[in-house]
Design a protein around this motif. Structure first.
Motif, PDB file in Angstrom:
ATOM      1  N   HIS A 128       0.820  -1.217   0.000  1.00  0.00           N
ATOM      2  CA  HIS A 128       0.000   0.000   0.000  1.00  0.00           C
ATOM      3  C   HIS A 128       0.851   1.264   0.000  1.00  0.00           C
ATOM      4  O   HIS A 128       0.649   2.167  -0.827  1.00  0.00           O
ATOM      5  CB  HIS A 128      -0.931  -0.021   1.207  1.00  0.00           C
ATOM      6  N   TYR A 129       1.811   1.335   0.907  1.00  0.00           N
ATOM      7  CA  TYR A 129       2.534   2.602   1.079  1.00  0.00           C
ATOM      8  C   TYR A 129       3.734   2.750   0.148  1.00  0.00           C
ATOM      9  O   TYR A 129       4.145   3.873  -0.139  1.00  0.00           O
ATOM     10  CB  TYR A 129       2.946   2.769   2.546  1.00  0.00           C
ATOM     11  N   VAL A 130       4.299   1.651  -0.346  1.00  0.00           N
ATOM     12  CA  VAL A 130       5.412   1.735  -1.303  1.00  0.00           C
ATOM     13  C   VAL A 130       4.890   1.683  -2.735  1.00  0.00           C
ATOM     14  O   VAL A 130       5.036   2.636  -3.500  1.00  0.00           O
ATOM     15  CB  VAL A 130       6.441   0.610  -1.049  1.00  0.00           C
ATOM     16  N   ARG A 131       4.267   0.569  -3.105  1.00  0.00           N
ATOM     17  CA  ARG A 131       3.877   0.390  -4.515  1.00  0.00           C
ATOM     18  C   ARG A 131       2.708   1.295  -4.913  1.00  0.00           C
ATOM     19  O   ARG A 131       2.735   1.926  -5.971  1.00  0.00           O
ATOM     20  CB  ARG A 131       3.510  -1.072  -4.770  1.00  0.00           C
ATOM     21  N   GLU A 132       1.671   1.366  -4.074  1.00  0.00           N
ATOM     22  CA  GLU A 132       0.464   2.092  -4.464  1.00  0.00           C
ATOM     23  C   GLU A 132       0.565   3.597  -4.232  1.00  0.00           C
ATOM     24  O   GLU A 132       0.137   4.397  -5.080  1.00  0.00           O
ATOM     25  CB  GLU A 132      -0.741   1.525  -3.709  1.00  0.00           C
ATOM     26  N   LEU A 133       1.128   4.014  -3.111  1.00  0.00           N
ATOM     27  CA  LEU A 133       1.149   5.440  -2.759  1.00  0.00           C
ATOM     28  C   LEU A 133       2.499   6.106  -2.944  1.00  0.00           C
ATOM     29  O   LEU A 133       2.571   7.330  -3.026  1.00  0.00           O
ATOM     30  CB  LEU A 133       0.684   5.626  -1.301  1.00  0.00           C
ATOM     31  N   GLY A 134       3.571   5.336  -2.989  1.00  0.00           N
ATOM     32  CA  GLY A 134       4.898   5.918  -3.169  1.00  0.00           C
ATOM     33  C   GLY A 134       5.356   6.765  -1.995  1.00  0.00           C
ATOM     34  O   GLY A 134       6.189   7.669  -2.166  1.00  0.00           O
ATOM     35  N   VAL A 135       4.861   6.486  -0.801  1.00  0.00           N
ATOM     36  CA  VAL A 135       5.278   7.255   0.376  1.00  0.00           C
ATOM     37  C   VAL A 135       6.755   7.029   0.661  1.00  0.00           C
ATOM     38  O   VAL A 135       7.476   7.941   1.066  1.00  0.00           O
ATOM     39  CB  VAL A 135       4.413   6.872   1.595  1.00  0.00           C
ATOM     40  N   LEU A 136       7.218   5.810   0.446  1.00  0.00           N
ATOM     41  CA  LEU A 136       8.628   5.455   0.573  1.00  0.00           C
ATOM     42  C   LEU A 136       9.038   4.665  -0.664  1.00  0.00           C
ATOM     43  O   LEU A 136       8.219   3.986  -1.281  1.00  0.00           O
ATOM     44  CB  LEU A 136       8.871   4.586   1.810  1.00  0.00           C
ATOM     45  N   SER A 137      10.331   4.738  -1.011  1.00  0.00           N
ATOM     46  CA  SER A 137      10.843   3.840  -2.048  1.00  0.00           C
ATOM     47  C   SER A 137      10.959   2.444  -1.452  1.00  0.00           C
ATOM     48  O   SER A 137      11.002   2.258  -0.228  1.00  0.00           O
ATOM     49  CB  SER A 137      12.218   4.308  -2.523  1.00  0.00           C
ATOM     50  N   LEU A 138      11.017   1.439  -2.315  1.00  0.00           N
ATOM     51  CA  LEU A 138      11.153   0.073  -1.834  1.00  0.00           C
ATOM     52  C   LEU A 138      12.429  -0.087  -1.016  1.00  0.00           C
ATOM     53  O   LEU A 138      12.432  -0.702   0.052  1.00  0.00           O
ATOM     54  CB  LEU A 138      11.148  -0.898  -3.015  1.00  0.00           C
ATOM     55  N   GLU A 139      13.532   0.475  -1.534  1.00  0.00           N
ATOM     56  CA  GLU A 139      14.811   0.333  -0.835  1.00  0.00           C
ATOM     57  C   GLU A 139      14.767   0.964   0.552  1.00  0.00           C
ATOM     58  O   GLU A 139      15.258   0.385   1.530  1.00  0.00           O
ATOM     59  CB  GLU A 139      15.936   0.963  -1.657  1.00  0.00           C
ATOM     60  N   GLU A 140      14.176   2.157   0.649  1.00  0.00           N
ATOM     61  CA  GLU A 140      14.144   2.835   1.944  1.00  0.00           C
ATOM     62  C   GLU A 140      13.188   2.135   2.904  1.00  0.00           C
ATOM     63  O   GLU A 140      13.483   2.008   4.097  1.00  0.00           O
ATOM     64  CB  GLU A 140      13.743   4.301   1.773  1.00  0.00           C
ATOM     65  N   CYS A 141      12.061   1.661   2.407  1.00  0.00           N
ATOM     66  CA  CYS A 141      11.125   0.960   3.281  1.00  0.00           C
ATOM     67  C   CYS A 141      11.750  -0.321   3.832  1.00  0.00           C
ATOM     68  O   CYS A 141      11.635  -0.604   5.035  1.00  0.00           O
ATOM     69  CB  CYS A 141       9.841   0.651   2.528  1.00  0.00           C
ATOM     70  N   VAL A 142      12.401  -1.096   2.978  1.00  0.00           N
ATOM     71  CA  VAL A 142      13.069  -2.308   3.449  1.00  0.00           C
ATOM     72  C   VAL A 142      14.115  -1.961   4.500  1.00  0.00           C
ATOM     73  O   VAL A 142      14.269  -2.657   5.507  1.00  0.00           O
ATOM     74  CB  VAL A 142      13.679  -3.089   2.276  1.00  0.00           C
ATOM     75  N   ARG A 143      14.823  -0.866   4.291  1.00  0.00           N
ATOM     76  CA  ARG A 143      15.805  -0.433   5.295  1.00  0.00           C
ATOM     77  C   ARG A 143      15.132  -0.182   6.643  1.00  0.00           C
ATOM     78  O   ARG A 143      15.639  -0.585   7.694  1.00  0.00           O
ATOM     79  CB  ARG A 143      16.504   0.836   4.805  1.00  0.00           C
ATOM     80  N   HIS A 144      13.984   0.500   6.639  1.00  0.00           N
ATOM     81  CA  HIS A 144      13.258   0.754   7.883  1.00  0.00           C
ATOM     82  C   HIS A 144      12.899  -0.549   8.591  1.00  0.00           C
ATOM     83  O   HIS A 144      12.939  -0.629   9.823  1.00  0.00           O
ATOM     84  CB  HIS A 144      11.958   1.517   7.580  1.00  0.00           C
ATOM     85  N   LEU A 145      12.515  -1.562   7.798  1.00  0.00           N
ATOM     86  CA  LEU A 145      11.972  -2.792   8.365  1.00  0.00           C
ATOM     87  C   LEU A 145      13.045  -3.815   8.703  1.00  0.00           C
ATOM     88  O   LEU A 145      12.719  -4.869   9.263  1.00  0.00           O
ATOM     89  CB  LEU A 145      10.975  -3.421   7.375  1.00  0.00           C
ATOM     90  N   THR A 146      14.314  -3.508   8.396  1.00  0.00           N
ATOM     91  CA  THR A 146      15.364  -4.519   8.565  1.00  0.00           C
ATOM     92  C   THR A 146      16.602  -3.951   9.268  1.00  0.00           C
ATOM     93  O   THR A 146      16.730  -4.055  10.482  1.00  0.00           O
ATOM     94  CB  THR A 146      15.749  -5.127   7.211  1.00  0.00           C
ATOM     95  N   SER A 147      17.491  -3.316   8.525  1.00  0.00           N
ATOM     96  CA  SER A 147      18.788  -2.939   9.096  1.00  0.00           C
ATOM     97  C   SER A 147      18.671  -1.878  10.178  1.00  0.00           C
ATOM     98  O   SER A 147      19.436  -1.878  11.153  1.00  0.00           O
ATOM     99  CB  SER A 147      19.737  -2.455   7.999  1.00  0.00           C
ATOM    100  N   ARG A 148      17.737  -0.949  10.023  1.00  0.00           N
ATOM    101  CA  ARG A 148      17.602   0.087  11.056  1.00  0.00           C
ATOM    102  C   ARG A 148      17.170  -0.534  12.375  1.00  0.00           C
ATOM    103  O   ARG A 148      17.651  -0.166  13.447  1.00  0.00           O
ATOM    104  CB  ARG A 148      16.611   1.158  10.612  1.00  0.00           C
ATOM    105  N   ALA A 149      16.270  -1.506  12.308  1.00  0.00           N
ATOM    106  CA  ALA A 149      15.855  -2.203  13.521  1.00  0.00           C
ATOM    107  C   ALA A 149      16.998  -3.048  14.080  1.00  0.00           C
ATOM    108  O   ALA A 149      17.224  -3.090  15.295  1.00  0.00           O
ATOM    109  CB  ALA A 149      14.640  -3.072  13.226  1.00  0.00           C
TER     110      ALA A 149
END
Length: 529
Positions: free
Chosen positions: A435-456
């Motif tokens: 929803h927020y990456v592909r449909e709305l473009g709120v975050l890029s895929l790369e940045e969203c994955v970063r939020h959900l993985t390495s940052r944590a």
């Protein structure tokens, strides 16, 4: 090699651009990364057109009991979660003695259930982590719950801890951290954790800091006093020197519509001054909690039996009702309650109270001809506080603003029990990506994955997780970027993600071609200084 993902689109968790390549796994580690078509192994998966990413880290999870009681754990496995952080909101099941365990079980039955016949074979944090090591679906880290700690050492009363009680809390906390906890949580709108002063919290956070952990508070308000509550926690962090992780960072209720930039400005100012701050959020508007958590703190003082006695007393009912409907209960974030926003979504006695599920308190009151407060009181007494609810109090503009912030991570805050649990328990991570990456473009895929993985992973001080790189632990997900989506809804919350192909935990497939395997390769992930 045990397995090779061939010609995958690799989004490695660093935030850098995606690239195509082969990734080989040996044992529990990523052994080699090479150009497309160059690596071979016992099993080769054609990953052309699919994204290979680190497994997702759920920074705010309430799977403490269900990860053991329901080992399949499909809610988290099916959306690509490979590590959960348990012990949240200041209330969980270790460290305890027999009396404290009984009280906690009753207090958070609406979060986690209290299954008959379950083997409670631990009391300390080390024993709980050892129980997790016997085999779970995904990895788990644990925060020492400050409310449980206070219950154990001080009790259920609204008062300052004595010097001796504070010393005992510090010692039990230090022992729990030494046994592997990654930090401490608080639930500062939940009793008895909310009775702690800032001075008490600061002293405990000094212990956490000395052991290399972090503090994750559920703040004293997400409503009328939200900004003050966030500032309070930042000050506790500054004074104690303890890293801070703001739990389910939201700005809810009508008083905070459009005010996320004020929170983010507060965080940015603290970061600029040298603070160590991260936060998590879920990509939904409603929240979820135990129904009794909305009570004013004085009404819950003394534990479950004392609370039930007040709920049965007509004079106390009148006082509670005035506090909740006029003054604003501290349990409801200082905002006068709107019964139309409170929806019961789980009951323990379905035969007696199942008709309330899926309705707001206001709707049930109209149907029965009773006052909403009376419906609220009666169901809490009938259920012995074991009722859960949704709170329809969020704002989309706030949700989007917070998820864009560079200190943001993902946390489901998912409750797994009840007739109609919040869909975030099954849909948080695919909802971010779909929803927020592909449909709305709120975050890029790369940045969203970063939020959900390495940052944590960085917050948890786990340098060998959260990234696709040679030598890292093979916690991996393979998904279709064009199809990944949450299918869980408020009407049908237990629905698995679309587009998720493979999930590996410690190198072992727990989801294979979209289907749950019988593997339980997860274990406790302990704090490292």
């Amino acid at each position: 090699m045990d397995g090779v993902f061939r010609a995958a689109t690799i989004v490695d968790g660093s935030g850098q651009d995606r690239y195509r390549g082969d990734v080989a796994v040996r044992g529990e580690r990523i052994a080699e990364i090479g150009p497309p078509g160059t690596l071979d192994g016992r099993r080769v998966l054609d990953a052309e057109g699919l994204v290979l990413a680190p497994g997702f880290i759920d920074m705010h999870s309430h799977s403490d009991l269900q990860i053991l009681a329901e080992p399949d754990h499909l809610a988290k496995v099916s959306q690509g979660v490979t590590l959960e952080v348990l012990g949240q909101d200041g209330l969980s099941y270790a460290p305890v003695d027999d009396a404290t365990l009984a009280a906690v079980r009753a207090q958070i039955a609406g979060w986690n259930d209290d299954p008959p016949g379950f083997d409670w074979n631990w009391r300390g944090v080390g024993e709980y982590l050892a129980r997790l090591d016997t085999g779970i679906a995904v990895n788990a880290a644990y925060l020492v719950p400050q409310g449980t700690l206070r219950m154990l050492c001080v009790g259920h009363d609204d008062r300052d801890a004595t010097a001796a009680e504070l010393d005992r809390m510090r010692q039990v906390l230090a022992d729990s951290l030494a046994e592997g906890a990654v930090g401490m949580s608080s639930g500062l709108t939940y009793t008895p954790g909310m009775y702690a002063s800032d001075a008490e919290l600061t002293e405990l956070c000094r212990v956490v800091a000395a052991h290399g952990g972090f503090y994750s508070p559920h703040h004293r308000s997400y409503g009328a006093g939200a900004l003050t509550a966030y500032a309070e926690m930042i000050e506790v962090s500054r004074t104690s020197g303890c890293p801070l992780h703001l739990a389910h960072a939201t700005m809810n209720f009508e008083v905070n519509r459009g005010r996320a930039p004020e929170l983010l400005s507060l965080v940015d100012d603290a970061l600029a001054a040298g603070a160590d701050i991260t936060m998590d959020s879920y990509p939904y508007l409603p929240g979820a909690t135990s129904l009794h958590a909305l009570l004013p703190s004085w009404a819950a003082e003394g534990g479950v039996e004392a609370t039930l006695a007040r709920l049965r007393n007509p004079a106390d009912r009148l006082r509670i009702r005035h506090t909740m409907e006029v003054a604003g209960s501290d349990g409801c974030h200082g905002v006068p309650i709107d019964w139309a926003t409170i929806e019961i979504n789980g009951v323990r006695d379905a035969e007696r109270n199942g008709h309330l599920v899926g309705r707001s308190i206001a709707e049930s009151a109209r149907a029965s001809g009773a006052e909403p407060a009376e419906v609220f009181f009666d169901v809490l007494v009938s259920e012995r506080l074991g009722t859960s609810c949704l709170m329809h109090v969020g704002h989309e503009e706030n949700v989007r603003a917070i998820m864009r912030h560079p200190a943001h991570t993902g946390g489901s805050d998912g409750l797994l029990v009840g007739a109609r649990p919040h869909p975030r328990a099954w849909g948080t991570f695919p909802r971010y990506l779909g929803h927020y990456v592909r449909e709305l473009g709120v975050l890029s895929l790369e940045e969203c994955v970063r939020h959900l993985t390495s940052r944590a992973a960085d917050r948890l001080r786990l340098p060998d997780r959260g990234r696709v790189r040679e030598g890292a632990v093979a916690d991996l997900v393979l998904f279709d970027p064009d199809a990944i989506a949450d299918t869980a809804t408020f009407d049908e919350p237990r629905s698995t993600a679309a587009g998720m192909h493979q999930v590996l935990v410690n190198g072992v497939p727990v989801l294979d071609s979209g289907r749950r395997t019988d593997a339980l390769p997860g274990r406790a992930v302990r704090r490292t200084s």
